[in-house]
Design an enzyme around this catalytic site. Structure first.
Site, PDB file in Angstrom:
ATOM      1  N   GLY A 247      25.416 -10.752  34.808  1.00 37.43           N
ATOM      2  CA  GLY A 247      26.164  -9.738  35.539  1.00 37.43           C
ATOM      3  C   GLY A 247      27.054  -8.957  34.590  1.00 37.43           C
ATOM      4  N   LYS A 248      27.635  -7.910  35.146  1.00 39.49           N
ATOM      5  CA  LYS A 248      28.546  -7.071  34.362  1.00 39.49           C
ATOM      6  C   LYS A 248      29.622  -7.911  33.693  1.00 39.49           C
ATOM      7  CE  LYS A 248      29.277  -2.840  36.821  1.00 39.49           C
ATOM      8  NZ  LYS A 248      30.223  -1.857  37.335  1.00 39.49           N
ATOM      9  N   ARG A 249      30.092  -8.924  34.426  1.00 39.73           N
ATOM     10  CA  ARG A 249      31.227  -9.698  33.934  1.00 39.73           C
ATOM     11  C   ARG A 249      30.873 -10.705  32.845  1.00 39.73           C
ATOM     12  NH1 ARG A 249      32.594 -11.328  39.037  1.00 39.73           N
ATOM     13  NH2 ARG A 249      32.401  -9.323  40.052  1.00 39.73           N
ATOM     14  N   ASP A 250      29.596 -10.871  32.579  1.00 42.25           N
ATOM     15  CA  ASP A 250      29.213 -11.835  31.536  1.00 42.25           C
ATOM     16  C   ASP A 250      29.202 -11.218  30.154  1.00 42.25           C
ATOM     17  OD1 ASP A 250      28.703 -13.807  33.510  1.00 42.25           O
ATOM     18  OD2 ASP A 250      26.830 -12.779  33.962  1.00 42.25           O
TER      19      ASP A 250
END
Ligand code: GLU
Length: 486
Positions: A247-250
């Site tokens: 995901g974006k947050r990774d």
């Protein structure tokens, strides 16, 4: 047999690695079919809340950068246009009205608060929430502003997915899904079915996240009397630890960021094509043409593919080398615009090419040029501590370092020719004269001219820096060493 595939991105502004792979695979499948193949680009912009102005341009630009082309799309038109879903509003309505007439859909005025309460009630009762259990008893005549819902026909369903195999689902996952929203625009669930049908798509290649909704789609195909295209669910792109969807947050960068970091489109295409597909051989580097030739749906893996940035960087390094080795320095140089350090701005292209020529095989990304080449364009800042702490030099005293520099200055200063070979000969002679190991003497000279952790082979580095600058830098370091010792 005709092969018509499509990429149907939503213009939300952020182009995730997985999104782009969803463009590459259908592109390859269509191109492999040569003149029988067609690749369509359709912009799914019906979710106004997520819509980002200019996101479509970013999508088109990214696909072009990757070297993908399409046969129909928002910028070039085509016989199945328009290619923005918001411009196809009437079409969806037409089909929704047909379903209304057939009694397979209904106008549903229920407000969102009531719907939320149904959900809560079911949660409290610990029964799975299905809207069809709350289907209103009487429904009004449809008019603008009222959502249209599908009337589900829950029953066991079976289908074949080209990647996931034979699948089936029970009635419990089939519900009255919304077809047309309050704002008059269709949902993805409905719009894509109509579009794929009208555009003649033979294959729906998309992320596996749509798999759970497929039973609802089957019901819609059935009600509309449409044959279902081939479903090709693409495996998730997973985080490097393999535990979750990336995901974006990774820390996964968007494709735009990778591009800005100096990842080559050839490498990006190559890497993403192989993220969840292989041709069964050991080959890792593929050109676009090879991918088109070798790609096949039956070799798409059905389990998630781990995203591995190190591998991407490695591949990029391979591609940098390949472009230089096969197409020459000019071809690689063209791609480096915007990646040079600030202090290179007054250097000629000729000079930059010479720098590139000796450093390209150490680059992982083009933006490495920014850090790795500054000393070619101006004198580096002298850092005596870096010399003294160097693992090969720390055994030597400052005066010893000073006299080694002296001998080097004299030797190099006496050179008539500054070409690579003469320099190598002079450096070898210096080793003999001083009795030092290459690691010691060459580290000293290398650091004194660059103050960088590494540089290309020393003779090549000195050759590009030039005689005058080399000698001036060595002298300056000698002076600094002496004053440091005082
Ligand atoms: N608009 C959808 C998305 O961006 C496309 C899915 C599909 O290819 O049908 O996820």
């Amino acid at each position: 047999m005709k092969v018509i595939t499509r990429f149907a991105p939503s213009p939300t502004g952020y182009i995730h690695i997985g999104n782009v792979r969803s463009a590459i695979y259908p592109y390859l499948v269509a191109r492999k079919a040569k003149k029988d193949g067609k690749f369509i680009l359709r912009i799914e912009d019906t979710d106004q809340a997520r819509y980002v102005e200019s996101a479509t341009d970013l999508i088109l630009d990214t696909l072009k950068w990757l070297g993908l082309s399409w046969d129909e799309g928002p910028d070039i038109g085509g016989k199945n246009g328009p290619y923005y879903q918001t411009e196809r509003k009437e079409l969806y309505l037409e089909y929704a009205k047909k379903l209304l007439e057939q009694g397979r859909a209904y106008a549903d005025p229920t407000d969102s608060e009531t719907i939320e309460n149904y959900r809560k009630e079911d949660n409290e009762k610990k029964i799975p929430y299905l809207y069809r259990n709350h289907r209103p008893e009487t429904t009004p005549e449809w008019k603008e502003g009222i959502p249209i819902r599908f009337k589900a026909d829950p029953k066991p369903r079976k289908w074949h997915d080209e990647v996931m195999g034979d699948l089936h689902a029970g009635p419990e996952v089939q519900d009255d899904i919304i077809l047309i929203k309050k704002d008059g625009l269709p949902t993805y669930n409905f719009a894509h079915i109509i579009d794929d049908y009208l555009m003649g798509c033979t294959h729906i290649m998309r992320g596996v996240e749509y798999l759970p909704s497929t039973p609802n789609y089957l019901a819609l195909y059935e009600a509309l009397g449409i044959d279902m295209p081939k479903i090709v669910s693409l495996p998730h792109v997973l985080r490097p630890d393999g535990r979750k969807k990336l995901g974006k947050r990774d820390g996964a960068k968007s494709v735009t960021e990778y591009r800005e970091d100096g990842i080559l489109p050839e490498a990006m295409l190559n890497y993403l094509a192989c993220l969840g597909w292989n041709d069964g051989s050991e080959q890792e580097i593929y050109t676009k043409e090879e991918l088109i030739e070798k790609f096949s749906i039956d070799r798409i893996q059905n389990s998630g593919a781990r995203y591995d940035e190190t591998k991407l960087l490695w591949m990029n390094g391979q591609w940098i080398r390949r472009i230089k080795d096969e197409k020459g320095i000019d071809a690689l140089f063209e791609k480096t615009t915007g990646f040079w350090p600030e202090n290179a701005k007054n250097a000629t292209d000729e000079y930059r090419k010479r720098v590139l020529d000796i450093i390209y095989d150490r680059l992982k990304t083009l933006s490495d040029l920014r850090e790795m080449t500054t000393y070619f364009f101006s004198d580096p800042k002298i850092n005596i501590d870096m010399l003294l702490n160097n693992k090969f030099l720390k055994k030597l005293s400052e005066s010893e370092l000073g006299s080694l520099l002296d001998i080097s200055i004299t030797k190099l200063g006496s050179l008539g020719s500054w070409d690579r070979n003469s320099l190598q000969d002079a450096l070898n002679a210096l080793l003999e004269e001083t009795g030092k190991k290459p690691a010691e003497l060459f580290s000293l000279i290398r650091l004194a001219v660059s103050f960088a952790p590494f540089s290309p082979a020393l003779n090549l580095t000195l050759n590009v820096i030039g005689k005058e600058a080399t000698l001036a830098r060595l002298r300056a370091v000698k002076v600094a060493l002496l004053s440091d010792g005082e």
